[in-house]
Design an enzyme around this catalytic site. Structure first.
Site, PDB file in Angstrom:
ATOM      1  N   HIS A   1      91.784  32.669   8.124  1.00  0.00           N
ATOM      2  CA  HIS A   1      92.650  33.446   7.974  1.00  0.00           C
ATOM      3  C   HIS A   1      92.173  33.974   6.633  1.00  0.00           C
ATOM      4  CE1 HIS A   1      95.619  32.447  11.050  1.00  0.00           C
ATOM      5  NE2 HIS A   1      94.879  31.293  11.185  1.00  0.00           N
TER       6      HIS A   1
ATOM      7  N   HIS B   1      94.113  41.411  10.870  1.00  0.00           N
ATOM      8  CA  HIS B   1      93.186  40.898   9.626  1.00  0.00           C
ATOM      9  C   HIS B   1      92.376  42.169   9.225  1.00  0.00           C
ATOM     10  CE1 HIS B   1      94.043  36.353  10.596  1.00  0.00           C
ATOM     11  NE2 HIS B   1      94.917  36.883  10.098  1.00  0.00           N
TER      12      HIS B   1
HETATM   13  C1  LIG Z   1     101.541  40.058  11.368  1.00  0.00           C
HETATM   14  C2  LIG Z   1     100.537  39.731  10.488  1.00  0.00           C
HETATM   15  C3  LIG Z   1     100.203  38.415  10.388  1.00  0.00           C
HETATM   16  C4  LIG Z   1      99.302  37.597   9.209  1.00  0.00           C
HETATM   17  N1  LIG Z   1      99.061  36.458   9.205  1.00  0.00           N
HETATM   18  C5  LIG Z   1      98.210  36.038   8.499  1.00  0.00           C
HETATM   19  C6  LIG Z   1      98.096  34.638   7.923  1.00  0.00           C
HETATM   20  O1  LIG Z   1      98.708  33.813   8.739  1.00  0.00           O
HETATM   21  N2  LIG Z   1      97.194  34.111   7.294  1.00  0.00           N
HETATM   22  C7  LIG Z   1      96.354  35.104   6.512  1.00  0.00           C
HETATM   23  O2  LIG Z   1      95.619  34.709   5.995  1.00  0.00           O
HETATM   24  N3  LIG Z   1      96.578  36.523   6.802  1.00  0.00           N
HETATM   25  C8  LIG Z   1      97.409  36.882   7.650  1.00  0.00           C
HETATM   26  N4  LIG Z   1      97.579  38.242   7.898  1.00  0.00           N
HETATM   27  C9  LIG Z   1      96.648  38.894   7.058  1.00  0.00           C
HETATM   28  C10 LIG Z   1      97.015  39.037   5.428  1.00  0.00           C
HETATM   29  O3  LIG Z   1      98.410  39.266   5.268  1.00  0.00           O
HETATM   30  C11 LIG Z   1      96.328  40.304   4.990  1.00  0.00           C
HETATM   31  O4  LIG Z   1      94.875  40.456   5.108  1.00  0.00           O
HETATM   32  C12 LIG Z   1      96.550  40.379   3.305  1.00  0.00           C
HETATM   33  O5  LIG Z   1      97.981  40.577   2.959  1.00  0.00           O
HETATM   34  C13 LIG Z   1      95.666  41.568   2.896  1.00  0.00           C
HETATM   35  O6  LIG Z   1      95.981  41.674   1.536  1.00  0.00           O
HETATM   36  P1  LIG Z   1      95.480  43.044   0.600  1.00  0.00           P
HETATM   37  O7  LIG Z   1      95.851  43.039  -0.770  1.00  0.00           O
HETATM   38  O8  LIG Z   1      94.107  43.446   0.952  1.00  0.00           O
HETATM   39  O9  LIG Z   1      96.359  44.297   1.499  1.00  0.00           O
HETATM   40  P2  LIG Z   1      98.223  44.075   1.724  1.00  0.00           P
HETATM   41  O10 LIG Z   1      98.788  42.940   1.427  1.00  0.00           O
HETATM   42  O11 LIG Z   1      98.347  44.815   2.899  1.00  0.00           O
HETATM   43  O12 LIG Z   1      98.755  45.135   0.464  1.00  0.00           O
HETATM   44  C14 LIG Z   1      98.508  46.347   0.439  1.00  0.00           C
HETATM   45  C15 LIG Z   1      99.860  47.014  -0.237  1.00  0.00           C
HETATM   46  O13 LIG Z   1      99.353  48.423  -0.646  1.00  0.00           O
HETATM   47  C16 LIG Z   1     100.497  49.366  -0.669  1.00  0.00           C
HETATM   48  N5  LIG Z   1     100.110  50.614  -0.262  1.00  0.00           N
HETATM   49  C17 LIG Z   1      99.372  50.940   0.630  1.00  0.00           C
HETATM   50  N6  LIG Z   1      98.904  52.236   0.326  1.00  0.00           N
HETATM   51  C18 LIG Z   1      99.649  52.667  -0.705  1.00  0.00           C
HETATM   52  C19 LIG Z   1      99.651  53.684  -1.603  1.00  0.00           C
HETATM   53  N7  LIG Z   1      98.839  54.881  -1.158  1.00  0.00           N
HETATM   54  N8  LIG Z   1     100.265  53.841  -2.678  1.00  0.00           N
HETATM   55  C20 LIG Z   1     100.774  52.855  -3.115  1.00  0.00           C
HETATM   56  N9  LIG Z   1     100.935  51.623  -2.305  1.00  0.00           N
HETATM   57  C21 LIG Z   1     100.065  51.681  -1.260  1.00  0.00           C
HETATM   58  C22 LIG Z   1     101.128  48.623   0.935  1.00  0.00           C
HETATM   59  O14 LIG Z   1     102.350  49.240   1.013  1.00  0.00           O
HETATM   60  C23 LIG Z   1     100.875  47.199   0.581  1.00  0.00           C
HETATM   61  O15 LIG Z   1     102.100  46.719  -0.301  1.00  0.00           O
HETATM   62  C24 LIG Z   1      98.478  38.712   8.847  1.00  0.00           C
HETATM   63  C25 LIG Z   1      98.800  40.053   8.720  1.00  0.00           C
HETATM   64  C26 LIG Z   1      99.757  40.453   9.735  1.00  0.00           C
HETATM   65  C27 LIG Z   1     100.056  41.957   9.926  1.00  0.00           C
END
Ligand SMILES: Cc1cc2nc3c(=O)[nH]c(=O)nc-3n(C[C@H](O)[C@H](O)[C@H](O)COP(=O)(O)OP(=O)(O)OC[C@H]3O[C@@H](n4cnc5c(N)ncnc54)[C@H](O)[C@@H]3O)c2cc1C
Ligand SMILES: *[C@@H]1O[C@H](CO)[C@@H](O)[C@H](O)[C@H]1NC(C)=O
Ligand SMILES: *[C@@H]1O[C@H](CO)[C@@H](O)[C@H](O)[C@H]1NC(C)=O
Ligand SMILES: *[C@@H]1O[C@H](CO)[C@@H](O)[C@H](O)[C@H]1NC(C)=O
Ligand SMILES: *[C@@H]1O[C@H](CO)[C@@H](O)[C@H](O)[C@H]1NC(C)=O
Ligand SMILES: *[C@@H]1O[C@H](CO)[C@@H](O)[C@H](O)[C@H]1NC(C)=O
Length: 646
Positions: A580, A536
């Protein structure tokens, strides 16, 4: 390249004299036509970026850059029970590793981050929490913006979601409080649709008059304490990611272009506005060796690359601690000392028990038997039902350390309020461990404990100025005494729960190293040697008040001391949610979209609110690094084309 059939696409095809209208998905940066401009460029398609891109593209031209591949047709992403196989070390994972974690006896651990359309929402375990009321009220306090408070955010919470029927058609009565939920949002939430052999025992344990292990009908009411049913991001027995909920449904309708395999390598400093550096351009490339392209945003660049990717990109662009940047050969444009600091995460520990399933099947049986796996896969493929529709525990529990504990004798309680949880139970009907292989015989139940309100803070630092080098990731897991102490309390709480009458005859005893850990010192040693993470990652670009010098972002998510730049993802949360965190990201992004649109309206109204017309009439152009090209704009041609369609 892929083109969705739609009126927008049809319009584009009618006249070769016209630039193609927006709404396409490209597989490679080189495929972006030369003649497009965008109001907004969004970097990253996870929960934050997917939501912002879909909301903004209803009225503006948006380009979404995603470093990863397409999620289409990827069975491991679609099938909920395959979530444990989405990472680490897959084609959808960034393949990061943490630095040695002193709190974990210097172990380095795999650090899963989604690199695929939908980002980490395509790899995660799908549990959806809004987070406790205290989290939102603290966020309002920390930022000085009451707009972030629980009460003020209600509308955004509802806007995210739509409750759907679970795969087994079971009743939602008493398991989700429909009155508090939204019913027309893009993201589907429902109960896990298959009852395993421990669900009824867990429910029974909540009827034993224990305040600690009471039943909670809906963890998303703002009050999270107690055991209750998991609400998961599932639709018709399959994962609902930010790709399936926010992006694919709008390609073809909204003015949304997407480029896959396009990694942003730098935010481009496009000049100064009132003496403040503006960053309204993005450089991107497929790989370290390939051509670098650039694109400009007429209005803003929105960084949604996640809690690892977003600080990495700001640092690469000269926004960060000046001295630290200098060490990797980057000259700071904006000296922002807290970029990459304050990194937080939730440590996760598995506590296993030997059990007598009395002949009932549990996950140990499925994991050991390829024939059972084939059978359940076929069931899933045929009807989207059965055990493969489930990727997380059916029931979760959220708890505080007991009032008589000495944990906070010398330390401040880190939770966001008296009703916010310190830790969580994730009970799995089967063996789970992060450090040892599963036993080949016997049956097990593993009660995973997650530390939800860590005091520990880590960091994200560049290894070099090469955007394709992995950054140095230190989530700081259990690196404070108080965090290890709370995790010890969580283990003791699991032991109290295991004494519930509901488990009589089911739990045979503690398994392995848990059984041997009895004194506080032994439990601490067990905690250090067995803990990993729930992945997370959070808070590496924290929001703060307008005049705060300890924050990276303003309360409206703009990057301090810059123009044209915002961050919308979990890096913006000043502390990791005590839940979560996925729900928090979607909810923050809903408000972010409104904040962004309101700022745009202050400057100038959108050309048209109709997506088709706005995309067709939008000034279309594209910049390359060396040579800006602005294509001639032919309004009459567009209107003629529209007339021919109608
Ligand atoms: C194994 C696992 C299980 C989890 N289980 C849960 C759960 O059950 N419930 C929950 O609430 N949370 C869970 N999480 C956490 C949750 O999925 C994340 O907190 C959430 O997806 C974060 O969203 P975000 O938009 O911040 O980033 P992300 O979803 O990580 O999205 C970031 C995106 O940016 C892209 N990116 C990165 N750098 C670049 C770049 N330089 N140029 C272009 N694109 C780029 C990446 O490829 C990705 O697609 C889990 C995480 C993992 C790894
Ligand atoms: C991660 O590593 C594995 C194994 O080396 C590799 O197959 C996979 O392609 C890598 N992921 C990415 C996104 O490069
Ligand atoms: C972890 O590494 C540090 C620095 O090398 C060292 O001081 C410490 O003793 C190590 N801890 C353990 C438990 O090995
Ligand atoms: C927010 O600040 C107010 C006023 O200082 C205080 O009463 C309240 O307890 C704070 N709430 C949280 C959740 O920190
Ligand atoms: C709190 O501090 C006192 C005095 O230093 C110490 O005796 C006690 O063990 C500490 N309590 C905890 C829980 O660390
Ligand atoms: C910021 O400004 C407000 C109002 O001017 C003031 O009350 C507050 O103390 C300042 N500091 C912070 C960190 O908010």
């Amino acid at each position: 390249m892929r083109l969705r059939t739609s009126s927008v696409a049809a319009l584009a095809c009618l006249t070769s004299a016209l630039p193609r209208a927006l709404s396409e998905v490209f597989d490679d940066p080189s495929q972006l036509p030369d003649d497009r401009t965008y109001d907004y460029v969004v970097i990253g398609s996870g929960a934050g970026g997917g939501t912002v891109a879909s909301r903004l593209s209803a009225s503006y031209n948006v380009l979404l850059l995603e470093a990863g591949i397409s999620d289409e047709g990827q069975m491991d992403l679609m099938i909920p029970a395959r979530d444990i196989f989405t990472g680490p070390g897959t084609k959808y994972d960034w393949n990061f590793t943490t630095v040695a974690q002193p709190g974990l006896n210097n172990r380095s651990i795999a650090y899963i981050r989604g690199k695929v359309l939908g980002g980490t929402t395509n790899l995660n375990y799908m549990c959806f929490n809004r987070a406790p009321k205290g989290d939102w009220d603290s966020l309002a306090n920390i930022t000085g913006d009451q707009g972030w408070s629980w009460d003020e955010m209600q509308d955004y919470m509802k806007r995210v979601e739509r409750i759907t029927d679970p795969a087994d058609g079971r009743s939602l009565d008493g398991r989700i409080d429909l009155d508090i939920h939204g019913n027309s949002g893009p993201l589907s939430l429902t109960l896990n649709g298959w009852e395993d052999n421990i669900e009824s025992l867990i429910v029974k344990s909540t009827t034993e008059q224990s305040e600690e292990f009471k039943y909670n009908e809906d963890h998303n009411s703002g009050y999270m304490l107690g055991l209750g049913y998991t609400q998961s991001t599932l639709l018709h027995g399959a994962r609902d990611s930010s790709a399936t909920s926010q992006i694919w449904p709008y390609v073809g309708d909204h003015s949304l272009d997407v480029i896959l395999n396009a990694q942003a390598t730098k935010l481009i400093n496009t000049g100064t506005e009132g003496g403040i550096p503006a960053f309204r351009g993005v450089e991107f490339a497929r790989s370290s060796q390939s051509t670098r392209y650039t694109v400009k945003a007429r209005k803003e660049v929105i960084v949604s690359a996640g809690a690892v990717g977003s600080p990495q990109l700001l640092l690469l662009s000269g926004i960060g601690p000046a001295a630290e940047l200098q060490q990797v050969g980057i000259t700071a444009i904006v000296d922002s000392p807290h970029v990459g600091k304050n990194f937080q995460d939730h440590p996760l520990l598995s506590n296993s028990f030997s059990v007598d399933t009395k002949g009932a099947m549990n996950n140990d049986d499925i994991m050991r038997d390829p024939a059972l796996q084939a059978k359940f896969f076929q069931e899933w493929a045929a009807s989207r039902t059965g055990p493969f529709t489930v990727g997380s525990p059916n029931i979760l529990g959220f708890f505080r350390v007991p009032k008589d504990s000495d944990v906070f004798q010398n330390a401040t309680d880190p939770t966001s309020g008296p009703d916010s949880p310190h830790f969580e139970f994730l009970p799995f009907s089967g063996f789970v461990s992060f450090v040892e292989p599963p036993p080949t015989t016997g049956h097990y139940m593993s009660v995973l404990t997650a530390l939800l309100a860590p005091v520990s803070r880590g960091s994200l630092v560049l290894k070099s100025n090469n955007p394709f080098d992995k950054p140095i990731i230190d989530p700081g897991l259990l690196n404070t005494e108080v965090d290890r102490h709370v995790m010890r309390e969580a283990v003791k709480s699991v032991r109290r729960w295991a004494m519930s009458a509901a488990w009589d005859g089911y739990i045979l005893g503690e398994y392995g190293d848990l059984a041997a850990a009895q004194t506080d010192a032994e439990i601490e040693a067990y905690v250090r040697s067995h803990t990993a993470t729930v992945h997370h990652a959070s808070s590496s670009l924290a929001m703060g008040s307008w005049n705060s010098t300890n924050a990276v972002l303003n309360p409206d998510l703009t990057v301090k001391n810059t123009k044209g730049l915002r961050v919308v993802d979990l890096s913006a949360a000043p502390f990791v949610p005590q839940a979560h965190p996925l729900g928090t990201v979607y909810i923050i992004a809903e408000r972010a979209a409104d904040l962004i649109k309101n700022d745009a309206l202050k400057l100038q109204p959108p050309l048209h609110s109709e997506p088709i017309l706005s995309s067709a009439l939008g000034r279309l152009a594209r910049l390359t690094t060396s040579q800006p090209i602005l294509s001639p704009f032919n309004i009459q041609g567009v209107l003629d084309a529209v007339a021919r369609i109608v």
